[in-house]
Scaffold this active site. Structure first.
Site, short mmCIF file in Angstrom:
data_model
loop_
_atom_site.label_atom_id
_atom_site.label_comp_id
_atom_site.label_asym_id
_atom_site.label_seq_id
_atom_site.Cartn_x
_atom_site.Cartn_y
_atom_site.Cartn_z
N HIS A 82 0.80 -1.22 0.00
CA HIS A 82 0.00 0.00 0.00
C HIS A 82 0.84 1.28 0.00
O HIS A 82 2.04 1.25 0.23
CB HIS A 82 -1.00 0.01 1.17
CG HIS A 82 -0.40 0.21 2.54
ND1 HIS A 82 -0.29 -0.81 3.46
CD2 HIS A 82 0.08 1.32 3.18
CE1 HIS A 82 0.22 -0.34 4.58
NE2 HIS A 82 0.46 0.95 4.43
N ARG A 110 -2.09 11.12 4.02
CA ARG A 110 -2.88 11.80 5.05
C ARG A 110 -3.99 12.60 4.39
O ARG A 110 -3.77 13.21 3.34
CB ARG A 110 -1.99 12.72 5.87
CG ARG A 110 -0.91 11.99 6.66
CD ARG A 110 0.01 12.98 7.35
NE ARG A 110 1.02 12.30 8.17
CZ ARG A 110 2.21 11.89 7.72
NH1 ARG A 110 2.53 12.09 6.45
NH2 ARG A 110 3.07 11.28 8.50
N GLU A 133 -3.95 3.49 1.59
CA GLU A 133 -4.24 3.76 3.00
C GLU A 133 -4.44 5.26 3.18
O GLU A 133 -3.57 6.05 2.82
CB GLU A 133 -3.09 3.28 3.89
CG GLU A 133 -3.31 3.63 5.37
CD GLU A 133 -2.10 3.33 6.25
OE1 GLU A 133 -2.13 3.76 7.42
OE2 GLU A 133 -1.13 2.70 5.77
N ASN A 159 -6.24 12.16 10.97
CA ASN A 159 -6.01 12.60 12.34
C ASN A 159 -7.22 13.41 12.80
O ASN A 159 -7.66 14.34 12.12
CB ASN A 159 -4.74 13.45 12.40
CG ASN A 159 -3.50 12.63 12.11
OD1 ASN A 159 -3.12 11.77 12.90
ND2 ASN A 159 -2.88 12.87 10.96
N HIS A 188 2.57 11.35 -7.24
CA HIS A 188 1.17 11.01 -7.51
C HIS A 188 0.93 9.52 -7.30
O HIS A 188 1.87 8.74 -7.17
CB HIS A 188 0.80 11.38 -8.96
CG HIS A 188 1.62 10.68 -10.01
ND1 HIS A 188 2.69 11.26 -10.64
CD2 HIS A 188 1.54 9.41 -10.53
CE1 HIS A 188 3.23 10.42 -11.51
NE2 HIS A 188 2.55 9.28 -11.46
N HIS A 210 0.32 2.43 -9.88
CA HIS A 210 1.61 2.77 -9.29
C HIS A 210 1.53 4.01 -8.41
O HIS A 210 0.54 4.74 -8.42
CB HIS A 210 2.69 2.96 -10.36
CG HIS A 210 2.53 4.18 -11.22
ND1 HIS A 210 2.03 4.14 -12.49
CD2 HIS A 210 2.83 5.49 -11.00
CE1 HIS A 210 2.04 5.35 -13.02
NE2 HIS A 210 2.51 6.20 -12.12
N GLU A 245 6.98 3.93 -9.08
CA GLU A 245 7.62 4.72 -10.13
C GLU A 245 8.62 5.67 -9.50
O GLU A 245 8.26 6.47 -8.63
CB GLU A 245 6.59 5.52 -10.93
CG GLU A 245 7.22 6.42 -12.00
CD GLU A 245 6.22 7.36 -12.67
OE1 GLU A 245 6.67 8.20 -13.47
OE2 GLU A 245 5.01 7.26 -12.39
N HIS A 296 4.07 6.95 3.52
CA HIS A 296 4.98 5.84 3.26
C HIS A 296 4.43 4.93 2.18
O HIS A 296 3.25 5.00 1.83
CB HIS A 296 5.23 5.04 4.54
CG HIS A 296 3.99 4.43 5.14
ND1 HIS A 296 3.33 5.00 6.21
CD2 HIS A 296 3.25 3.32 4.82
CE1 HIS A 296 2.27 4.27 6.52
NE2 HIS A 296 2.19 3.24 5.69
N GLU A 337 7.22 0.96 5.14
CA GLU A 337 6.69 0.11 6.20
C GLU A 337 6.84 -1.36 5.80
O GLU A 337 6.70 -1.72 4.62
CB GLU A 337 5.21 0.43 6.45
CG GLU A 337 4.60 -0.32 7.63
CD GLU A 337 3.15 0.04 7.88
OE1 GLU A 337 2.67 -0.21 9.01
OE2 GLU A 337 2.49 0.56 6.96
#
Length: 322
Positions: free
Chosen positions: A12, A16, A72, A76, A100, A171, A236, A263, A309
């Site tokens: 993934h 945010r 993902e 917050n 992107h 991608h 990419e 990430h 991650e």
């Protein structure tokens, strides 16, 4: 104890978002399905995981860790009501680094028209600029979403229908300072395959597409269609000529201010063994498995400081109650 990087998946990409409902509405309009939500009320944030999950998708009904091409969204609490809150989309200074995400579609003219009819803005429409085969829509936070075609454009000319369940989360793009250093890291350390290289010498940049699995047999498919357009979970790397000669850090990782992209994430066959393998490769760690409260995730730093991650593919070995 051993690990096999050929069994890893680029699982993934984390972004945010300010208002989760607005973002979910946009991505669901693009055909993505929410496949998981991990509330973290004690830490005052929620995680939403979206993927293509229809009957014609690449990984329908798989566990969210046993996929490629997952998005993902991190929310917050309270940002939706904060008039001062704004994410960095990665394409402006300060904060330039992430570029992107990209969705490949069946009929690009129809897909773009559908987005336009729904009132979503574009950074670049199909009819604009020199590149008439790609477009860039903008999500509610201003992140760029590239739209590319799975078919030759002449096959889709005049087609009015588009099936969002045939779409692929193809991608995610990040800019890198030194192509040679980054390619070595992602291939020799992270075990990825260089699927495709696109040199843009007249524009002074190159694009490198990496992922897990075998390289396509043909470097370029018929009629100029991207040979990996039907894939999911590719990375990419964009290298602008000359950045490797600049002193110090060139690009922003998205996790210091201004924040935006967080990430990419690799799901592995055996988490403990994979982390030992990465330790043996002398990676730079942001967080080892043993650090902090979360003992089921680790974070590696790539040569530009982007976070990667590392989690367990739960289909291959149960380790967490996600």
């Amino acid at each position: 104890m051993s690990t096999d990087p050929s069994k890893w998946k680029l699982n993934h990409t984390m972004l945010r978002v300010k208002d989760p409902q607005r973002s979910l509405d946009f991505y669901k309009f693009l055909g993505l399905t929410q496949i998981n939500k991990i509330p973290q009320p004690e830490a005052k944030f929620d995680l939403y995981f979206l993927a293509y999950n229809g009957p014609s998708s690449r990984s329908p009904n798989h566990h969210w860790t046993d996929r490629e091409g997952v998005l993902e969204l991190t929310h917050n609490y309270g940002t939706e009501d904060d008039p001062e809150f704004k994410v960095a989309n990665g394409n402006e200074e300060p904060g330039k680094g992430f570029g992107h995400i990209a969705i490949s579609v069946d009929n690009i003219q129809a897909a773009c028209q559908r987005l336009e009819d729904a009132g979503y803005p574009f950074q670049k429409k199909l009819s604009e600029g020199k590149m008439r085969s790609i477009a860039f829509a903008k999500d509610p936070d201003g992140y760029w979403v590239e739209i590319i075609s799975q078919k030759p454009l002449e096959e889709t000319e005049g087609v009015k229908e588009t099936d969002t369940q045939s779409y692929r989360f193809n991608h995610s793009m990040i800019r890198v300072k030194d192509a040679e250093v980054s390619l070595n890291f992602y291939q020799e350390v992270m075990g990825m395959t260089l699927m495709r290289t696109s040199e843009k010498k007249n524009s002074n940049f190159n694009l490198y597409f990496l992922g897990y699995g075998p390289k396509p047999k043909e470097e370029d498919s018929a009629n100029g269609v991207n040979p990996v357009a039907g894939h999911e979970g590719l990375l990419e790397l964009t290298w602008n000529y000359g950045t490797e000669k600049q002193e110090g850090k060139v690009y922003h990782d998205g996790n210091s201010e201004p924040q935006g992209f967080g990430h990419i994430c690799v799901a592995v066959d055996d988490l403990n063994a994979a982390c030992q393998y990465l330790e043996d490769k002398k990676v730079s760690w942001k967080k080892r498995l043993t650090d902090g409260r979360m003992k089921t995730v680790a974070f590696v730093l790539d040569p530009d400081g982007y976070w990667i991650e590392v989690i367990q593919n739960e289909k291959m070995k149960r380790s967490a109650n996600w």
